[in-house]
Design an enzyme around this catalytic site. Sequence first.
Site, mmCIF file in Angstrom:
data_model
loop_
_atom_site.group_PDB
_atom_site.id
_atom_site.type_symbol
_atom_site.label_atom_id
_atom_site.label_comp_id
_atom_site.label_asym_id
_atom_site.label_seq_id
_atom_site.Cartn_x
_atom_site.Cartn_y
_atom_site.Cartn_z
ATOM 1 N N GLY A 187 5.442 -3.252 4.076
ATOM 2 C CA GLY A 187 6.899 -3.362 3.746
ATOM 3 C C GLY A 187 7.033 -3.499 2.386
ATOM 4 N N ALA A 188 7.731 -2.545 1.746
ATOM 5 C CA ALA A 188 7.680 -2.158 0.338
ATOM 6 C C ALA A 188 7.969 -3.287 -0.478
ATOM 7 C CB ALA A 188 8.848 -1.129 0.154
ATOM 8 N N ARG A 211 -1.694 1.351 -2.722
ATOM 9 C CA ARG A 211 -1.197 2.392 -1.624
ATOM 10 C C ARG A 211 -0.294 3.232 -2.875
ATOM 11 N NH1 ARG A 211 1.898 0.288 3.354
ATOM 12 N NH2 ARG A 211 1.776 2.311 3.821
ATOM 13 N N CYS A 265 11.171 2.012 12.026
ATOM 14 C CA CYS A 265 10.108 1.080 11.336
ATOM 15 C C CYS A 265 10.440 -0.269 11.306
ATOM 16 C CB CYS A 265 9.923 1.686 9.980
ATOM 17 S SG CYS A 265 8.085 1.313 9.319
ATOM 18 N N ALA A 319 14.644 -5.607 4.727
ATOM 19 C CA ALA A 319 15.946 -5.482 4.166
ATOM 20 C C ALA A 319 16.959 -5.043 5.312
ATOM 21 C CB ALA A 319 16.022 -4.598 2.779
ATOM 22 N N ASP A 321 10.977 2.970 0.593
ATOM 23 C CA ASP A 321 9.699 2.579 -0.052
ATOM 24 C C ASP A 321 10.069 3.231 -1.343
ATOM 25 O OD1 ASP A 321 8.739 2.870 2.981
ATOM 26 O OD2 ASP A 321 7.293 1.801 1.719
ATOM 27 N N LYS A 361 9.572 5.619 5.811
ATOM 28 C CA LYS A 361 8.740 5.701 6.764
ATOM 29 C C LYS A 361 8.663 7.239 7.583
ATOM 30 C CE LYS A 361 5.822 3.295 7.566
ATOM 31 N NZ LYS A 361 4.532 3.577 7.087
ATOM 32 N N LYS A 390 12.997 -0.328 -6.150
ATOM 33 C CA LYS A 390 12.127 0.498 -5.347
ATOM 34 C C LYS A 390 12.861 2.105 -5.946
ATOM 35 C CE LYS A 390 12.099 -2.266 -1.131
ATOM 36 N NZ LYS A 390 12.864 -2.684 0.179
HETATM 37 P P1 RI2 Z 1 11.080 -3.572 3.127
HETATM 38 C C1 RI2 Z 1 7.792 0.091 4.918
HETATM 39 O O1 RI2 Z 1 6.668 0.916 4.726
HETATM 40 C C2 RI2 Z 1 8.838 1.044 5.794
HETATM 41 O O2 RI2 Z 1 8.686 2.350 5.480
HETATM 42 C C3 RI2 Z 1 9.935 0.116 5.681
HETATM 43 O O3 RI2 Z 1 11.279 0.915 5.800
HETATM 44 C C4 RI2 Z 1 9.994 0.131 4.031
HETATM 45 O O4 RI2 Z 1 8.532 -0.316 3.927
HETATM 46 C C5 RI2 Z 1 10.709 -0.874 3.224
HETATM 47 O O5 RI2 Z 1 10.354 -2.413 3.775
HETATM 48 P P2 RI2 Z 1 5.152 0.389 5.170
HETATM 49 O O6 RI2 Z 1 4.619 -0.828 4.059
HETATM 50 O O7 RI2 Z 1 10.943 -3.530 1.855
HETATM 51 O O8 RI2 Z 1 5.272 -0.290 6.776
HETATM 52 O O9 RI2 Z 1 12.584 -3.342 3.587
HETATM 53 O O10 RI2 Z 1 4.119 1.508 5.116
HETATM 54 O O11 RI2 Z 1 10.594 -4.520 4.036
#
Ligand code: RI2
Length: 329
Positions: free
Chosen positions: A26-27, A68, A136, A140, A205, A216, A241
């Site tokens: 999660g970013a 990443r 996903c 947020a 992200d 995602k 972000k």
């Molecule tokens: P929040 C995640 O990436 C998803 O793509 C999600 O939509 C985005 O980060 C933002 O997440 P991954 O880490 O910051 O699962 O809103 O590859 O939690």
Amino acid sequence: MEIAGYRVPLEVVRIREDIKTMKIRGAGNIARHGAQAIAIAAEKYSGKDLEDFKKYLKAVADYVKSARPTAVSLPNSISYVMSRLEKGRPSSVEEAVEVVTRAAREFIAYSENAVKVIAQLGAKRIERGDTLMTHCHSRASVEVIITAHRQGKVGRVYVKETRPALQGLITAAELAREGVEVVLIPDSAVRYYMKRVDKVVVGADAVAANGAVINKIGTSLVALAAKEARARVYVASETYKFSPYTIIGELVPIEVREPTEIVDFAWLAENPGVEVFNPVFDATPPEYVDAIITEKGVIPPQSAMLILVEEYGVAPTSTEHLAHAVDLE
Ligand code: RI2
């Protein structure tokens, strides 16, 4: 683990590894852990030489940032902490450690608060009885939906399973625990169900200077189906972000993960003639996004540049203003 001649503390190695293997994901969450990793590295430094401390921390920062490639929240959070070290002009290692740990705490508090603000602002865009779709697992977005649900506005939420890592299952479970009416659907059913959907809420992200949203893999297809069905698309994204790199023409790198997240080793071995690709993010053009909900306000994607200008300043003839965000040396 040694980087550039410095020993990286085990806790930091673990955080980076957990980000890389998506145990920490999660970013926003990645960003908070990135800041925390730098604070831990600072506290673990045992020398007395301030210049050496700065070199050490820069080496650790580069190492953590490389966990990443796509979520720009990670380099942004680390750059926030590192820029405070630069600006704070500490005169000793002790002072420098204090500046760094305070900056990391500040970032984490800012980030947590930003999600709360986004939840409130985003919920205003949900109307009574709205059927939603999400993709996903985004903290947020989930907070926006839960807040709107507590206000009695959410009808049903379609949650896509989100292959290959299946983060949709986390989202579905979290929403159901809150009492939201949830329907988990396969990714391939997105267009089938979209005609019943009023609004799509997804996370990000990275957001590019032109308003494109990197999220995602599959988000762009959700947005495409939403446009066809005239459902609105909202992106819940903290401003850290937004990618300063895109101002100077960089593209957001799309992470490609192991094929074994899609098929197992045995299948790969049995089918040597098949190449398997696993890109985990895609870009949704700004025309497919109705609004980006940030902690600084709800903006049309085309105004992404305003956020970047506010954050990094305007100096069209030089890139100096970006120095704390982009490694330009
Ligand atoms: P929040 C995640 O990436 C998803 O793509 C999600 O939509 C985005 O980060 C933002 O997440 P991954 O880490 O910051 O699962 O809103 O590859 O939690």
